[in-house]
Scaffold this active site. Structure first.
Site, PDB file in Angstrom:
ATOM      1  N   LEU A 252       0.844  -1.181   0.000  1.00  0.00           N
ATOM      2  CA  LEU A 252       0.000   0.000   0.000  1.00  0.00           C
ATOM      3  C   LEU A 252       0.881   1.234   0.000  1.00  0.00           C
ATOM      4  O   LEU A 252       1.730   1.399   0.883  1.00  0.00           O
ATOM      5  CB  LEU A 252      -0.899   0.012   1.239  1.00  0.00           C
ATOM      6  CG  LEU A 252      -1.721   1.278   1.490  1.00  0.00           C
ATOM      7  CD1 LEU A 252      -2.760   1.475   0.392  1.00  0.00           C
ATOM      8  CD2 LEU A 252      -2.387   1.211   2.862  1.00  0.00           C
ATOM      9  N   HIS A 253       0.693   2.089  -1.008  1.00  0.00           N
ATOM     10  CA  HIS A 253       1.379   3.383  -1.032  1.00  0.00           C
ATOM     11  C   HIS A 253       0.560   4.357  -0.195  1.00  0.00           C
ATOM     12  O   HIS A 253      -0.656   4.484  -0.400  1.00  0.00           O
ATOM     13  CB  HIS A 253       1.475   3.919  -2.461  1.00  0.00           C
ATOM     14  CG  HIS A 253       2.420   3.157  -3.326  1.00  0.00           C
ATOM     15  ND1 HIS A 253       3.747   3.501  -3.447  1.00  0.00           N
ATOM     16  CD2 HIS A 253       2.233   2.069  -4.104  1.00  0.00           C
ATOM     17  CE1 HIS A 253       4.333   2.659  -4.273  1.00  0.00           C
ATOM     18  NE2 HIS A 253       3.441   1.774  -4.687  1.00  0.00           N
ATOM     19  N   CYS A 254       1.205   5.040   0.723  1.00  0.00           N
ATOM     20  CA  CYS A 254       0.572   6.021   1.601  1.00  0.00           C
ATOM     21  C   CYS A 254       1.273   7.361   1.387  1.00  0.00           C
ATOM     22  O   CYS A 254       2.477   7.473   1.652  1.00  0.00           O
ATOM     23  CB  CYS A 254       0.715   5.599   3.063  1.00  0.00           C
ATOM     24  SG  CYS A 254       0.140   3.929   3.403  1.00  0.00           S
TER      25      CYS A 254
END
Length: 164
Positions: free
Chosen positions: A123-125
């Site tokens: 997951l890119h945050c």
């Protein structure tokens, strides 16, 4: 007739060993197991989080499951997968609230094959803005065939039927 140095069983073992040495180990699995120098921002029994090595925003973190799941295409409509992605999103949100509470905006999502750089779900945050601005292109959500799927859309896709 020439005498063989290996039996048939030995040959299978050698082929398996060669295959393991030819395919590089998953870097994210190594990070999740603590086998690298990556600084972990979060660790629990399901996920770890760390800074992206090539950040595209003011803050750019990755949240990965400890279990090796290759891509979003490997997630199913199960309560386990839904809970995992929900947990990943909650961890990412909490980290950005802690570390970048003054950001313009936040964005959370996953690259879809064949556009994912590492075959381990991540997951890119982002705490925006993107830096430089043109890097936003890599994270456009263009529907079903887009490069990037927002976390909320993925959760809709894998929500268990019993929860509908």
């Amino acid at each position: 007739m020439r005498k063989s140095f290996f039996s048939v069983g030995d040959h299978r073992i050698l082929v398996a060993m060669a295959a393991n040495t030819l395919s590089p180990p998953c870097i994210f699995c190594q990070i999740a197991r603590g086998c690298t120098s990556a600084v972990l921002l979060h660790k629990d029994d399901k996920v770890v989080a760390f800074q992206d090595i090539n950040p595209s925003a003011f803050r750019h973190y990755l949240v990965i499951p400890i279990e090796h799941i290759p891509t979003v295409k490997d997630l199913r409509r199960t309560s386990e997968d839904f809970a995992l992605v929900s947990h990943m999103l909650n961890v990412g949100k909490n980290l950005l609230q802690r570390d970048a509470s003054n950001a313009n905006d936040y964005r959370f999502g996953f690259h879809q094959p064949p556009f994912n750089s590492v075959n381990h779900l991540h997951l890119h945050c982002f705490a925006l803005p993107f830096t430089p601005r043109w890097k936003a292109i890599k994270y456009l959500s263009l529907g079903k065939f887009g490069v990037f799927i927002e976390a909320g859309k993925l959760l809709e896709r894998i929500k268990p039927f019993s929860s509908l």
